[in-house]
Motif scaffolding. Structure first.
Motif, PDB file in Angstrom:
ATOM      1  N   GLN A   7       6.891  -0.772   0.164  1.00 44.95           N
ATOM      2  CA  GLN A   7       6.382  -0.660   1.528  1.00 44.95           C
ATOM      3  C   GLN A   7       5.117  -1.492   1.710  1.00 44.95           C
ATOM      4  OE1 GLN A   7       6.042   3.466   2.951  1.00 44.95           O
ATOM      5  NE2 GLN A   7       7.550   4.061   1.408  1.00 44.95           N
ATOM      6  N   VAL A   8       4.265  -1.458   0.709  1.00 45.36           N
ATOM      7  CA  VAL A   8       3.020  -2.238   0.777  1.00 45.36           C
ATOM      8  C   VAL A   8       3.321  -3.730   0.816  1.00 45.36           C
ATOM      9  CG1 VAL A   8       1.011  -2.931  -0.578  1.00 45.36           C
ATOM     10  CG2 VAL A   8       1.499  -0.507  -0.229  1.00 45.36           C
ATOM     11  N   ALA A  11       4.498  -4.675   4.161  1.00 49.23           N
ATOM     12  CA  ALA A  11       3.381  -4.735   5.103  1.00 49.23           C
ATOM     13  C   ALA A  11       2.559  -6.004   4.901  1.00 49.23           C
ATOM     14  CB  ALA A  11       2.492  -3.497   4.934  1.00 49.23           C
ATOM     15  N   LEU A  12       2.413  -6.403   3.637  1.00 48.74           N
ATOM     16  CA  LEU A  12       1.659  -7.620   3.335  1.00 48.74           C
ATOM     17  C   LEU A  12       2.346  -8.850   3.921  1.00 48.74           C
ATOM     18  CD1 LEU A  12      -0.702  -8.968   1.808  1.00 48.74           C
ATOM     19  CD2 LEU A  12       0.765  -9.044  -0.222  1.00 48.74           C
ATOM     20  N   GLU A  15       0.994 -10.138   7.058  1.00 50.89           N
ATOM     21  CA  GLU A  15      -0.395 -10.571   7.099  1.00 50.89           C
ATOM     22  C   GLU A  15      -0.627 -11.924   6.421  1.00 50.89           C
ATOM     23  OE1 GLU A  15      -3.215  -7.694   5.884  1.00 50.89           O
ATOM     24  OE2 GLU A  15      -2.282  -6.035   6.958  1.00 50.89           O
ATOM     25  N   LYS A  60      -6.060  -7.325  -0.731  1.00 52.74           N
ATOM     26  CA  LYS A  60      -5.250  -6.950   0.430  1.00 52.74           C
ATOM     27  C   LYS A  60      -4.261  -5.840   0.074  1.00 52.74           C
ATOM     28  CE  LYS A  60      -5.180 -11.218   3.201  1.00 52.74           C
ATOM     29  NZ  LYS A  60      -5.546 -10.587   4.495  1.00 52.74           N
ATOM     30  N   ILE A  61      -3.644  -5.971  -1.101  1.00 53.95           N
ATOM     31  CA  ILE A  61      -2.678  -4.969  -1.547  1.00 53.95           C
ATOM     32  C   ILE A  61      -3.358  -3.610  -1.700  1.00 53.95           C
ATOM     33  CG2 ILE A  61      -1.225  -4.261  -3.500  1.00 53.95           C
ATOM     34  CD1 ILE A  61      -0.543  -7.250  -3.879  1.00 53.95           C
ATOM     35  N   HIS A  63      -6.003  -2.575  -0.187  1.00 58.73           N
ATOM     36  CA  HIS A  63      -6.341  -2.088   1.153  1.00 58.73           C
ATOM     37  C   HIS A  63      -5.124  -1.467   1.849  1.00 58.73           C
ATOM     38  CE1 HIS A  63      -8.268  -1.794   5.036  1.00 58.73           C
ATOM     39  NE2 HIS A  63      -7.355  -2.569   5.590  1.00 58.73           N
ATOM     40  N   LEU A  64      -3.967  -2.107   1.677  1.00 59.15           N
ATOM     41  CA  LEU A  64      -2.746  -1.584   2.300  1.00 59.15           C
ATOM     42  C   LEU A  64      -2.323  -0.255   1.672  1.00 59.15           C
ATOM     43  CD1 LEU A  64      -0.785  -4.934   2.732  1.00 59.15           C
ATOM     44  CD2 LEU A  64      -1.700  -3.482   4.563  1.00 59.15           C
ATOM     45  N   ILE A  67      -4.483   2.350   3.265  1.00 57.18           N
ATOM     46  CA  ILE A  67      -4.028   2.693   4.610  1.00 57.18           C
ATOM     47  C   ILE A  67      -2.866   3.677   4.556  1.00 57.18           C
ATOM     48  CG2 ILE A  67      -2.877   1.774   6.666  1.00 57.18           C
ATOM     49  CD1 ILE A  67      -4.542  -0.771   6.315  1.00 57.18           C
ATOM     50  N   LYS A  68      -1.953   3.463   3.616  1.00 57.29           N
ATOM     51  CA  LYS A  68      -0.738   4.275   3.561  1.00 57.29           C
ATOM     52  C   LYS A  68      -0.923   5.599   2.821  1.00 57.29           C
ATOM     53  CE  LYS A  68       2.649   0.570   4.086  1.00 57.29           C
ATOM     54  NZ  LYS A  68       3.258   1.199   5.304  1.00 57.29           N
ATOM     55  N   LYS A  72      -7.542   4.091  -2.443  1.00 62.95           N
ATOM     56  CA  LYS A  72      -7.564   2.658  -2.758  1.00 62.95           C
ATOM     57  C   LYS A  72      -7.468   2.493  -4.270  1.00 62.95           C
ATOM     58  CE  LYS A  72     -10.077  -1.634  -1.844  1.00 62.95           C
ATOM     59  NZ  LYS A  72     -11.263  -2.247  -1.189  1.00 62.95           N
TER      60      LYS A  72
END
Length: 442
Positions: A7-8, A11-12, A15, A60-61, A63-64, A67-68, A72
């Motif tokens: 999923q991450v 999402a990446l 971006e 970035k990974i 951070h995602l 979020i989920k 972190k």
């Protein structure tokens, strides 16, 4: 249902560029069985993709994930064989400490993959001897040198040898050691901290210079050091400077560090850079011909970590454009990188750099001497001044004390002829050109 890692990555995808996703991120697989809430482990098919994605997208990974999941994690992007090897080693009582960035021992950091030259031969031999007789010779082994010269590679090479023997290895940074200490101290679990660091067979600790002015942690490290050495357990330490030059460090620690063997690594000479690039190409499966390899060797600074970034860039552009990596292609792709470095070049800077590299005084280069070594240096200085600065030939003639601009023109033609017919000479001139580009004006 897709795993959280999948999923991450999905999402990446939204971006980053489609090219980066297809070429790199899409190649990652999430290791669900080994990942935890605070540690996310991905596998890549080769070191090139692992290094590229780790550098560009690890933050970035993380951070995602936050979020989920609300947490972190530390993100580890490992070569596929790495995870399997780590699991096998762990099963045989080998423990690898995760530094703050989440990295494990790099399985490609082996003695076989380390390119030896005059600049690092002493440190290489010392590390090899330690791997054969840990705790017996050179304890501690203290390796120092600039960034990207191979200190961590040598340190982890010893670690990988001992891991393969089922030994307990801890690899950590001073930052992680400090964080561990603080956490256990606040949790009143210092016995666990001491058991962890004082009962290993090999302690590898990076960047010891960051102990400076941290008195409490220096006290703890001193006792850890003595406990290990009294049990003939091996200690290997790296730093950017020798012990006696680390400010804010207790004298008793400096004395301990100097009681074993202190080995330095110098910036690699051109021939070593070339061999390093060849090895990196082999590991990362990047095809470069001899001319391109020689060119890359001349443009990298002392930090050999630049190599993988350059290889990644060349390979990505080559695949994107569907063309082979020729010397013209390489120069074009890397021209902005070189142009930025050459923005503040002066004739004085060129003179000082050439004089230093060729061990000749600047005043001798500008003299009338016909000594062959001085003529050689003068020609190169004139060529570089004409190539890298906006000075006209009359201006250069005046600077170098020559009769007129025709003398400069003659020198330019002579150098160009030599570069065309003598590859070794051309490589030397290009190396000097790039040393000038990397020099900092005083």
């Amino acid at each position: 249902m897709n795993s959280i890692g999948k999923q991450v990555l999905n999402a990446l995808k939204n971006e980053i560029s489609e090219i980066d996703y297809q070429r790199y991120v899409k190649q990652l697989t999430y290791d669900e069985s080994e990942s935890k809430s605070n540690i996310a482990i991905f596998r890549a098919p080769n070191p090139l993709i692992a290094n590229w994605t780790r550098t560009k997208f690890a933050e970035k990974i993380a951070h995602l994930f936050e979020i989920k999941t609300g947490i972190k994690p530390s993100v580890s992007i490992l070569v596929q064989s790495t995870a399997a090897q780590t699991l096998q080693n762990t099963a045989t009582n080998a423990i690898v400490e995760r530094p703050s960035g989440g990295s494990l021992l790099n399985p490609s950091f082996t003695f076989q993959n380390f390119i030896v030259g005059d600049s690092n031969n002493f440190a290489f031999i010392a590390a090899k001897n330690v791997s054969e007789k840990p705790g017996v010779v050179y304890n501690p082994l203290f390796i120092y040198g600039g960034v990207g010269l191979g200190k961590t590679h040598l340190m982890q090479s010893v670690g990988n040898v001992m891991l393969s023997q089922g030994k307990t290895v801890i690899y950590t940074s001073v930052e992680q050691f400090l964080n561990d200490f603080t956490r256990h101290l606040s949790n009143r679990t210092m016995d666990r901290f001491k058991d962890k660091y004082r009962k290993c067979d090999l302690l590898l600790i990076d960047d010891i210079q960051f102990l400076s002015n941290k008195n409490q942690i220096q006290e703890e490290f001193f006792h850890t050091f003595d406990a290990l050495r009294n049990e003939n357990k091996q200690i290997i330490i790296t730093s950017d400077k020798p012990p006696k030059k680390i400010g804010g460090l207790e004298e008793r620690l400096k004395s301990r560090f100097e009681s074993g063997l202190v080995a330095d690594i110098q910036p690699p000479e051109l021939e070593t850079k070339i061999e390093i690039i060849k090895k990196k190409c082999e590991i990362n499966r990047v095809k470069l011909d001899r001319e391109v390899i020689n060119y890359v060797a001349t443009i990298i600074e002392n930090n050999t970590r630049e190599i993988e970034g350059i290889l990644s860039k060349l390979n990505a552009y080559s695949q994107l454009m569907g063309v082979d990596i020729t010397i013209e292609f390489a120069r074009n792709v890397l021209k902005e990188q070189m142009a930025e470095k050459r923005s503040n070049i002066t004739t004085d800077l060129i003179m000082d750099t050439v004089a230093k590299e060729l061990n000749i005084k600047p005043s001798e280069i500008r003299s009338k001497s016909r000594n062959s070594n001085i003529v050689y240096a003068r020609r190169i200085a004139i060529y570089l001044s004409r190539s890298l600065t906006p000075n006209s030939m009359p201006q250069l003639a005046q600077y170098f004390g020559m009769k007129d601009h025709t003398a400069v023109s003659h020198t330019m033609k002579k150098i160009q002829e030599l570069m065309k017919n003598d590859e070794d000479f051309r490589i030397k001139v290009e190396e000097l050109s790039n040393k000038v580009s990397m020099a900092t004006p005083e």
